[in-house]
Each structure stands twice: as C-alpha cells, then as structure tokens.
Design a protein around this motif. Structure first.
Motif, PDB file in Angstrom:
ATOM      1  N   PRO A 144       0.809  -1.213   0.000  1.00  0.00           N
ATOM      2  CA  PRO A 144       0.000   0.000   0.000  1.00  0.00           C
ATOM      3  C   PRO A 144       0.847   1.270   0.000  1.00  0.00           C
ATOM      4  O   PRO A 144       0.318   2.371  -0.158  1.00  0.00           O
ATOM      5  N   VAL A 165      -5.718  -4.094  -1.631  1.00  0.00           N
ATOM      6  CA  VAL A 165      -5.504  -5.182  -0.682  1.00  0.00           C
ATOM      7  C   VAL A 165      -4.020  -5.196  -0.329  1.00  0.00           C
ATOM      8  O   VAL A 165      -3.191  -5.640  -1.120  1.00  0.00           O
ATOM      9  N   PRO A 166      -3.673  -4.656   0.852  1.00  0.00           N
ATOM     10  CA  PRO A 166      -2.261  -4.529   1.200  1.00  0.00           C
ATOM     11  C   PRO A 166      -1.608  -5.887   1.370  1.00  0.00           C
ATOM     12  O   PRO A 166      -2.223  -6.813   1.916  1.00  0.00           O
ATOM     13  N   SER A 167      -0.387  -6.004   0.910  1.00  0.00           N
ATOM     14  CA  SER A 167       0.329  -7.266   1.084  1.00  0.00           C
ATOM     15  C   SER A 167       1.828  -7.023   0.992  1.00  0.00           C
ATOM     16  O   SER A 167       2.277  -6.064   0.371  1.00  0.00           O
ATOM     17  N   LEU A 168       2.564  -7.915   1.633  1.00  0.00           N
ATOM     18  CA  LEU A 168       4.004  -7.928   1.411  1.00  0.00           C
ATOM     19  C   LEU A 168       4.227  -8.362  -0.021  1.00  0.00           C
ATOM     20  O   LEU A 168       3.488  -9.192  -0.532  1.00  0.00           O
TER      21      LEU A 168
END
Lengths: 409, 89
Positions: free
Chosen positions: A150, A174-177
């Motif tokens: 993000p 949709v935040p993600s590594l």
C-alpha cells in the motif's frame, strides 16, 4: 573366414538408424543439462545455430534449431560459458552423434535461475500456462482489486492511471508484502480470500515495481502460481521487469510488464468509448435519415409511375375521350348551324319586304345624328341645335333641331 | 429488448457490437420503413444503455482490512505515501 554370408549384413543407413534408436531410447541422454563453453558458433541463414560445446578434455557437436532459439534473449558467442538443455541423438547422414539443444542459459545465472526454469517446465507440463484455461477480462470493469504494497509506487501508479482512464471506477486496495520469504504465501492467501468473499470483483491485479531477481522472487513461487491458477476471479500479473518473465506472468490470465501498464491494458479509456458511442449514434441517425429520404423518393417515383398505370391514367383516358367527343359534338353543331344559316339565306328574299328600305318606301324616314350617324330614337339623344339627317326613300335632308317636345301617346 | 437476458447481464461490448450491426443494417438501406424506424429506435435505446453502463459505477477507493479467516472490513484508502499502516505486518 569366408563365412560372412552366414552372419547378417546391414546397410550403413540401417546401422545408423539402429544406433540412433539406441540413443533416443536411453533416458539418460534425453532432456539433460550440460555445462560447457561455446566454440565455433555459427548462425546459419536458415536460422539454425551450429556450435561445439567443450570443456578442457572433450567436445560435442551441437545444433539448436530455429524454433528453439527463437526465444533466446542473448546471442551466444564463442567462449561463453553456458548450461544447455537438450537431447543427444544421431545425425544419420554423417553418422555423427550430436546434442540437439532446446535451451541455453548463461552459466553465471546461478541456482535461482535453474530453480525458476525447473518450476516453469513443471507447471507448463501440468498445463497451468495453457491459453485455453485463461479467463477473459471484462471489457468494462467496475470493481477491481489490487494486491500490492500500500505504500509503494505501484499502487499509486495503478490508481492514478486507472482513474485517469475511467474516472468512476471502484478500486479495492488489498495490502500485502510483495518481497521476502512469506510474500508469495501472503499474496496467495489474499487471492483466496478475495475469491471467497468478493464475488463482484472483475479482476485482481497483483504486482510490484521492478527489482532484482531475488526481490521479485515471490512471483516465481509455486504456491502463488497455484493460487493464481485456482482463482475464479481473473488475475493480472503486473511485476515490474524489462526482459524476463516471472512464473506469475505465465499463469496469470493477463500479464503486463509494469503495474502502470496493467492499468493501461485493463482499464478502458472512458472518453474514447463515449466518443465512439456518439460516433455510432450519429452514424445511425444519418443512416436512418438517409433511409427515410430514399423511401420518400421511392414513394414519389412510385406515385409518378402510378400515374401511367393506375386509375389516374384511366381518368385521363376518359378526359381524352370526352375531349374527342366534344370536338365531334362541336363540329356537328357547327354543321347544323351552317345548315340553318343556309336556310335563312334562302328565306332572305322573302324577308326583304320587311327591310327598312321597304318601310321608307312606304313613307317612313330615319333620323340620324351628325356626326356619328347614330339613329335617333329618343329625345334625350339630342339637344336644341343638334345637326341631324333625315333619310327618305330617294335621299336625305340635313336639318337642325329647333325644339324638343314630348308627345304622349 | 427481445432478449430474455437482463440488461445488466449483457456486457457493454455486446451492446457495442449490436450498435455496429444496426449502423450496418441502416447503411445498407435494405430495411422497410417500419423496420428502419424500429431499428433506429433500438439503436438510440442501446446507445443510452451503453452510456448508462459507463456511468453506473461510482468512484470508490477503499482498502481491505482482513480481521480473521472470515472477518474483514474496508476503510477509505489514502493515496498519500506512508499514511497507511498495514495490520498484517
């Protein structure tokens, strides 16, 4: 030693075919990787590559056909250390065995690269890359999801470009590594989660900006590849890289070289859609109008031709008949009139006795005004002093009015 | 629309294809007067539907917050760098 007739005699080609069969049925000689140095490299005009692969003690002839070397991203040169994949077989014409090369990797590429190639081959064999299983993206997306960091440039690019192209779009971030050992698993989980809870998402963009092979590694892992493959929602792979592909690229329903490109490729330009719509609309109006004009013209020409064939023509025919009839009638009348005139002439002698001269002969006279020769019948026609002539049977008398006097009878 | 499918279920591009077909039909000029009136009206109707489809969605930028296996919520996403904290990290 004259018993050669008793043992079997082979032709040379039969022998070479037999040897070739031996090579090709030996599993140890098929789909193998060989490490060596390229020498005597030649690119034939046919597009096939011929070279020798050697190490310090030994060498083997190699051929790489055009269909296989088309995907090479570098041009092999003499002295280059490479790993090649291929099958050993026999070139029957010359009775020489050689390596039929399908793939060449620069030897410096290291273990990650080989792992990548192995996984790629495995998943391809399983059919994960097959075009038939790829899902179509909707032409007008309404809800899209983006799985990425993000805080990176990737999400900003996707949002900016998407909204520029289609201002009323719904985007779920949709935040993600996207890098590190757990990244692949995390992205995979997010894909599964979206599939479970968001039925109305048109497609998911997964990605990140460019980086080294190690940094992009999450997108080369099997767990992510399988999650992409199993997703009911179409997946767009958007990993920043210039030359190489990631496994995600191969499995995804659509691959793009960068997150920005993903937005450009998947989000339609609303303005040009609207322009196109109004163009079609004006085309329809114009064509419809032209249709009506053609129809009107047709009606006119039909009614024109009806005049010759239809009731109107009948009426005209009657008119003509009437005209002819009346002409005949006229000439008949004329004839009758002439006939009567003739009769009248014959009778005129008889009528002479009734002429004014006959009356004058009997003593009557006619008064006429001078000038004008107007016959005087009433007093109002003359004044005192008017000159008049009085016609009698053998001449005329010029006179002047002396007095007017009304006579009552 | 004679079609039994609902307007929402027919994709934009299918309508666009229909519209192009209508243009062709009208330009060929083979239709009767009745047909061309009908076709013209259908074309106008479809272009209206297309425009509605383009304007249907509202602009919305949200961030997904996963709170468990089955639980989640959404919150507005701010594009400013560093403003978002990521629960999962």
């Amino acid at each position: 030693m004259n018993n050669y007739t008793e043992s079997k005699i082979y032709s040379v080609s039969k022998l070479n075919k037999y040897i070739k069969n031996l090579f090709e049925n030996d599993f140890n000689l098929q789909e193998i990787w060989i490490l060596g140095e390229i020498s005597n490299f030649k690119l034939h005009s046919s597009g096939h590559m011929y070279f020798v692969l050697k190490d310090k003690e030994s060498q083997i002839r190699c051929v790489m056909f055009r269909g296989n070397n088309r995907n090479l991203r570098f041009m092999p040169v003499d002295g280059m250390k490479v790993k090649v994949r291929g099958d050993v077989s026999v070139y029957e014409k010359r009775g020489e065995y050689q390596l039929y090369v399908k793939e060449i990797i620069e030897a410096g590429k290291g273990e990650l690269y080989l792992a990548f190639e192995r996984l790629k081959a495995k998943l391809r064999d399983e059919g994960l890359f097959s075009e038939e299983v790829k899902k179509k993206l909707p032409f007008i997306p309404q809800n899209i999801a983006v799985i990425t960091s993000p805080t990176g440039a990737a999400i900003r690019d996707v949002i900016t470009i998407s909204l520029r192209r289609f201002p009323n779009l719904s985007i779920l971030v949709v935040p993600s590594l996207v890098q590190g050992t757990s990244a692949a698993q995390e992205i995979a989980k997010k894909i599964d989660f979206l599939n479970k809870h968001f039925k109305d998402i048109d497609f998911i963009i997964i990605g990140r900006g460019g980086g080294s092979l190690e940094e992009l590694w999450a997108f080369n892992e099997e767990i992510l590849a399988r999650s992409i493959y199993n997703s009911k929602i179409p997946i767009v792979s958007a990993v920043g890289h210039e030359t190489d592909f990631t496994i995600s690229d191969f499995v995804a329903d659509l691959r793009s070289p960068t997150p920005s490109a993903a937005a450009e490729m998947t989000i339609p330009d609303k303005n040009s859609l609207i322009n196109n719509l109004s163009l079609l609309k004006s085309k329809i109006t114009r064509a419809a109008k032209r249709n009506f004009e053609l129809k009107t013209e047709k009606i006119n020409s039909v009614s024109r031709s009806l005049k010759y064939q239809g009731p109107e023509n009948k009426i005209n025919q009657y008119y003509q008949y009437i005209d002819e009839f009346s002409a005949r009638l006229n000439s008949r009348i004329k004839y009758l009139v002439e006939l009567y005139e003739e009769r009248v002439k014959k009778d005129s002698q008889r009528l002479d006795s009734l002429s004014p001269w006959a009356v004058i002969e009997r003593g009557y006279s006619i008064c006429r005004k001078i000038p004008g020769r107007e016959i005087i019948k009433r007093l109002e026609q003359i004044e005192v002093g008017t000159k008049i002539e009085v016609i009698i049977s053998d001449g005329k008398i010029l006179s002047k009015v002396e007095k007017k006097e009304v006579v009552s009878n | 629309m004679k079609n039994k499918k609902k307007v929402e279920d027919i994709p934009f591009e299918e309508y666009l294809r229909k519209l192009e077909k209508i243009v062709n039909q009208l330009e060929e000029g083979e239709l009767t007067l009745d047909e061309s009136v009908k076709t013209y009206e259908e074309g106008m109707n479809i272009s209206k539907i297309c425009l509605e489809k383009l304007n249907k969605t509202k602009k919305k930028i949200e961030q997904l917050v996963i709170e468990g296996e089955e639980k989640y919520s959404t919150k507005p996403f701010s594009e400013k760098k560093g403003e978002n904290t990521i629960n999962e990290f």
